[in-house]
Design an enzyme around this catalytic site. Structure first.
Site, short mmCIF file in Angstrom:
data_model
loop_
_atom_site.label_atom_id
_atom_site.label_comp_id
_atom_site.label_asym_id
_atom_site.label_seq_id
_atom_site.Cartn_x
_atom_site.Cartn_y
_atom_site.Cartn_z
N GLU A 39 0.82 -1.22 0.00
CA GLU A 39 0.00 0.00 0.00
C GLU A 39 0.85 1.26 0.00
O GLU A 39 0.84 2.06 0.95
CB GLU A 39 -0.95 0.00 1.21
N GLU B 137 -5.36 -8.38 -1.12
CA GLU B 137 -6.04 -8.21 0.17
C GLU B 137 -7.51 -7.92 -0.08
O GLU B 137 -7.84 -7.08 -0.92
CB GLU B 137 -5.48 -7.03 0.97
#
Ligand code: BG6
Length: 476
Positions: free
Chosen positions: A179, A372
């Site tokens: 991220e 995810e």
């Protein structure tokens, strides 16, 4: 038609949220160890409150987490029982370079991950390795100010050299930074950046991000040189922004907020800072210092695939009152009145996953990987310890269905799916154990009590069937 034959089904974890063993075998302290539970957590992870050492008033859940450091064999065996084709995990930088700036790695740390990868190999599970999932050795934070310093690029490069050589033949899928856009939202957790009362925090954030982007390009270069089999991906905290209304100003705001996140992937996948970003940075008075050769590195060493996390879509509004209401969240988002939400207020939008997959594929035309996705929920075991988590099965089935539509009906190229927290672990945003994502229940509570015993939830057998049918049978 369904998912490709070699679709990589699996689950994902991050070292700091599951391993524990924070001081085992020479491991150094990392930023992520120092994020406590409780009301101070948000200020610490966003770089507003300084927490460079443990104190007695706080509980630090990452120190022991679910002790996967000692349980990994048992855990990987359970993943294998579900039929995992891949297991996404991260390495803790400070296990391999305890301080971060040493020349020579810590053999015990290297050996630990070698054993983990060999355990995966035993079951034909392909490791998908995140090189940094938010962690940065504390020595690098204290001595260099973490990623605000250009020197971090060299230290990260050294780490990459070591791991690509050592794990050649054991690992071929790599993600450079988890991220990467999180640096803007949780700078201490995401990149070790303590901002205190810095005069121009954005200058620091974008300069640090540039260092990560260069480091990511260098990692891609080395990975390909060391083993042409290596596949390197970037990783975005994704979730398309919807305009709150069809008012053009809302639509424009949603585009601007999407671009704030896409900027990183534009650089990693297309090889250059896009014009909109150059203009925006100039408007904000942010000047990114580049070294000669940076632009060429970025241009030449773009990623092989795009990976991302998806939990929800987001909503943007140009109305100052609504925008203000959105600001308390890590990612600013106005509530979407059409969606239900989880117990932690995360809105549930399976179609948003299809939309996000399409947006990313349209934009980059590179294979995608959902690394995810999942539902953080309170699980209540019955008297035998069993959790009937039908709510989780529902959530996952709907998202896999949306993914299937993106593949079958829209032609999106998708390499795989690893659901988040396949075994219960510590929550990144709240530090709680109570926010569980797993197919496997771990007996541990928010205060660190519990036997650490692992038990299969109802979703365990369900996911096993999903994998066995390559996503064809999603029924509960
Ligand atoms: C992502 C992170 O932001 O979301 C994970 O990459 C994190 O580390 C996951 O755990 C879920 O968020 P949370 O806050 O529920 O743990």
């Amino acid at each position: 038609m369904g998912f490709r034959k070699d679709f990589l089904w699996g689950g994902a974890t991050a070292a700091n949220q599951c391993e524990g063993g924070f001081d085992q075998a020479g491991r150094g302290l990392a930023n992520v160890d120092l994020a406590p539970t409780g009301p101070d957590r948000l200020a610490v992870i966003t770089g507003k409150k300084k927490m460079f050492t443990f104190d007695d008033e706080h509980f630090y859940p990452a120190k022991e987490a679910i002790d996967m450091y000692h349980h990994y064999k048992e855990d990987i065996a359970l993943f294998a029982e579900m039929g995992f084709k891949t297991y996404r995990l991260s390495i803790a930088w400070s296990r391999i370079f305890p301080q971060g700036d040493e020349q020579e790695p810590n053999e015990a740390g290297l050996k630990f991950y070698e054993d983990v990868f060999k355990e995966c190999q035993k079951y034909d599970i392909e490791p998908l390795v995140t090189i940094t999932h938010f962690d940065c050795p504390m020595h690098l934070v204290e001595k260099y100010g973490a990623w605000r310093s250009r020197e971090l690029v060299g230290f990260y490069e050294n780490l990459c050299h070591v791991i690509f050589h050592r794990y050649k033949g054991l690992v071929k899928y790599w993600l450079t930074f988890n991220e990467i856009n999180m640096i803007l939202h949780a700078p201490f957790m995401g990149a070790g950046l303590y901002l205190g009362d810095a005069e121009k925090p954005e200058q620091i954030l974008y300069q640090a991000a540039h260092h990560e982007l260069v480091a990511s390009a260098i990692a891609t270069k080395i990975a390909h040189e060391v083993d042409p089999e290596n596949q390197v991906g970037c990783m975005l905290a994704a979730g398309a922004y919807y305009p709150y209304s069809c008012k053009p100003e809302d639509v424009w705001r949603s585009r601007q907020l999407d671009r704030e996140n896409y900027l990183f992937i534009d650089v990693q996948a297309r090889g250059a800072y896009p014009n909109y970003a150059k203009k925006e940075l100039a408007r904000k008075g942010i000047e990114i210092k580049m070294l000669p050769g940076d632009e060429e590195l970025l241009q030449t060493h773009t990623v092989d695939f795009i990976s991302f996390s998806y939990y929800s879509s987001r909503v943007a509004s140009a109305d100052p009152a609504l925008a203000e209401q959105a600001e308390g969240n890590i990612f600013a988002s106005v509530k979407n009145p059409y969606l239900k939400e989880s117990e932690w207020g995360w809105q549930i939008d399976p179609l948003g996953l299809r939309i996000t997959l399409n947006d990313l594929y349209d934009r980059y035309q590179k294979p995608l990987f959902v690394v995810e996705n999942g539902l953080g929920a309170v699980d209540t075991p019955d008297e035998t310890g069993y959790v009937a988590d039908d709510y989780r099965i529902d959530y996952l089935a709907q998202h896999i269905e949306a993914m299937r539509a993106a593949v079958n009906e829209d032609g999106v190229e998708l390499l795989g799916y690893t659901s988040w927290g396949c075994i219960d672990l510590v929550s990144a945003s709240s530090g709680e154990m109570k926010k569980r994502y797993g197919f496997i229940y771990v007996d541990r509570d928010n205060e660190g009590h519990g036997t650490l015993k692992r038990s299969k939830k109802k979703s365990f057998d369900w996911y096993k069937k999903v994998i066995a049918t390559n996503g064809a049978d999603l029924s509960n």
